[in-house]
Structure formats: structure tokens, C-alpha cells
Write a protein that holds these residues in place. Structure first.
Motif, PDB file in Angstrom:
ATOM      1  N   ASN A  50       0.829  -1.206   0.000  1.00 13.62           N
ATOM      2  CA  ASN A  50       0.000   0.000   0.000  1.00 13.62           C
ATOM      3  C   ASN A  50       0.867   1.260   0.000  1.00 13.62           C
ATOM      4  N   TYR A  51       1.942   1.202   0.759  1.00 16.81           N
ATOM      5  CA  TYR A  51       2.871   2.331   0.820  1.00 16.81           C
ATOM      6  C   TYR A  51       3.462   2.593  -0.569  1.00 16.81           C
ATOM      7  N   ARG A  54       0.936   4.146  -2.895  1.00 18.40           N
ATOM      8  CA  ARG A  54       0.711   5.558  -2.599  1.00 18.40           C
ATOM      9  C   ARG A  54       1.890   6.404  -3.086  1.00 18.40           C
TER      10      ARG A  54
END
Length: 287
Positions: A50-51, A54
Motif C-alpha cells: 500500500n505504501y 501511494r
């Protein structure tokens, strides 16, 4: 001085990467982004993915020539290569440089500090993923300005210390790190840049601290349990083990390690108090 001094940092990195690889299937060294996820070891890979998602959402459009500064074990560069970008990595550790060459095949790896990096580019993007804090402000952005192509940008994802943080002598060891955020804000225009996009993801990454500390506490419980058992039933073995550890770690490092293994002060709330975690994209002022 011994010519064959043991490189404890390389050993620690090797062990740490092996553990992360066993746990997640990858060698990501960065925080996770935990929005919508339960904070468990089983979700670490998802949080780290997810990091990355993003972060990559802040990439400029088009195929880029990227300088990945402080590229860790090469996992981010590997993903960037898969997206079609050309990547060069700057990493000062011989161990990590070797991992980058293995993981990010196709990237050019420069085993050096960013300050000593002699490349000329030009690059479309200078990327700092949790590496900006290790480079003096007086050198990082000005050097990026020299390396960037016309229209090139800088992308930073990292921690910055808040005004609440007044140093280790005042607060003791606290999670996070980085440059004072006020100093960073002042350095951006001084280097000829302007902020064109920014997001504060402090709350989303902070649970990484709780997960990390729970892991250390589990390890600490095991260390203390074995130590107590040896001290009571095999005192000679306990003495010999303590002497052996003393050969590898100084008293200060042993004390710091035990604080990490047994401490409870490193929390997500402390991280939120003393840090801001920002994703920031910079372009030349007036561009």
C-alpha cells in the motif's frame, strides 16, 4: 586494529532482510501504510505494498530516468523497472549494493554516498524513499538541482521531526527521525524548489512502530527467558555467552539493544508526537 574486523552492521542487515523476506516474501525496508488493515505481522506485506502504491501515485507522468537515492535492498527499484522506468541506485552499503544488483536487475547500482556520487544525469526524478533524513540539508536538494533535467522533479517520502522534539537528551530515544520540519521548509526555496504536491501520512504509517516493538518484545522475552535459565542451571555457559556477546557489541550497544528488546516507550503515539511523515514532490520554482 584487526584487519578482519567483524562487520556487525552487515550481519544485522543480512539477518533483518532474511527475516523480512521470510515474513513477507520481499525485502522491503520501509514503513507500511495501514489504512484499513489490522496491524498484524501477517498484514505487513500488504501494508508495505500500500505504501509503494501511494508513493508511486506521486510519480510524474511518462517514462522516467530515476535516481533512487538510498535504494535499500532494491525492491522499490525493481517495481519502478517493471513500470518501464530507467533506474540508477545510489547506496553506500556494500551489502545492500549487492542485494540491489540481485533484486533490481537492469538498474545501474552506484556503491557510494549521495554526497560523493559523481554521476551527472540528467535525471527526470530524484527519489528519496526514507533516505532523505540521512543526507545533510545543505547538500541534498542543491545536488538534486544540479542532477535534474529541465522539468525534473524531486520526490521525498520520509519522517521529519516536529517542533515538539527537542533532542535525545530531553526525550530519550524516540521512534522516527529526520530533519526538523521547519528547517526542511526553509531549505526548499533556498535550493530553488517549490512544493507542488504533498500528503501527510503520519497516522497511516505510525502503527508500523507498534508492530515493530511487539516483535522486539517477543524476541526480548525469549532472550531473558534463556538467560535466566542459563544463569540458574548453567552459570558457566551464561558467563561464556556474555563474554562472547561482549566481543561483538560494546556496553553502549548492548544497553541500546536491551532497550529495544524490553522497552515500551517506542509507540505509534510517540511517533505521531515527534514526527510528521510526508510524501512531498518538488519542482523548480517558477517551472
Amino acid at each position: 586494529m584487526m584487519a578482519d574486523k567483524i562487520d556487525t552492521r552487515a550481519v544485522g542487515l543480512d539477518v533483518g532482510l532474511a527475516f523480512i523476506r521470510w515474513l513477507t516474501g520481499a525485502e522491503n525496508l520501509h514503513y507500511g501504510l495501514w489504512t484499513g488493515l489490522e496491524v498484524t505481522a501477517g498484514n505487513l506485506r500488504a501494508a508495505q505494498d500500500n505504501y509503494s502504491t501511494r508513493l508511486f501515485g506521486y510519480l510524474p507522468e511518462g517514462r522516467l530516468r530515476i535516481l533512487d537515492i538510498g535504494g535499500g535492498a532494491g525492491e522499490t527499484a525493481k517495481k519502478l523497472l517493471a513500470l518501464g522506468h530507467a533506474v540508477e541506485i545510489v547506496v553506500p552499503s556494500a551489502f545492500l549494493a549487492a542485494r540491489c544488483r540481485e533484486t533490481a536487475r537492469g538498474a545501474v547500482v552506484h556503491e557510494t554516498t549521495f554526497e560523493a556520487f559523481a554521476g551527472t544525469g540528467p535525471f527526470d526524478l530524484c527519489l528519496f524513499s526514507e533516505s532523505f533524513q540521512y543526507i545533510p540539508l545543505a547538500e541534498s536538494l542543491p545536488k538534486c538541482a544540479r542532477l535534474l533535467a529541465p522539468g525534473g522533479q524531486v520526490l521525498i517520502a520520509d519522517c521529519f521531526r516536529t517542533e515538539a522534539y527537542r533532542g535525545r537528551a530531553v526525550h530519550g530515544p524516540q521512534p522516527g527521525g529526520g530533519h526538523q520540519i521547519a528547517a526542511f521548509r526553509a531549505a526548499v526555496p533556498q535550493a530553488g524548489f517549490a512544493v507542488v504536491a504533498e500528503e501527510d501520512i503520519t497516522d497511516a504509517v505510525a502503527p508500523s512502530i507498534d508492530l515493530e516493538q511487539r516483535l522486539f518484545n517477543v524476541l526480548g522475552h525469549g532472550v531473558v527467558r534463556v538467560s535466566d535459565e542459563l544463569r540458574g542451571k548453567r552459570p558457566w555457559a551464561h558467563w561464556a555467552l556474555a563474554r562472547m556477546i561482549g566481543l561483538f557489541l560494546s556496553a553502549r550497544r548492548r544497553e541500546n539493544l536491551m532497550q529495544r528488546l524490553m522497552g515500551t516507550a517506542r509507540t505509534s503515539q510517540a511517533f505521531r508526537t515527534y514526527n510528521r511523515y510526508l510524501i512531498t514532490r518538488l519542482a523548480r520554482a517558477g517551472a
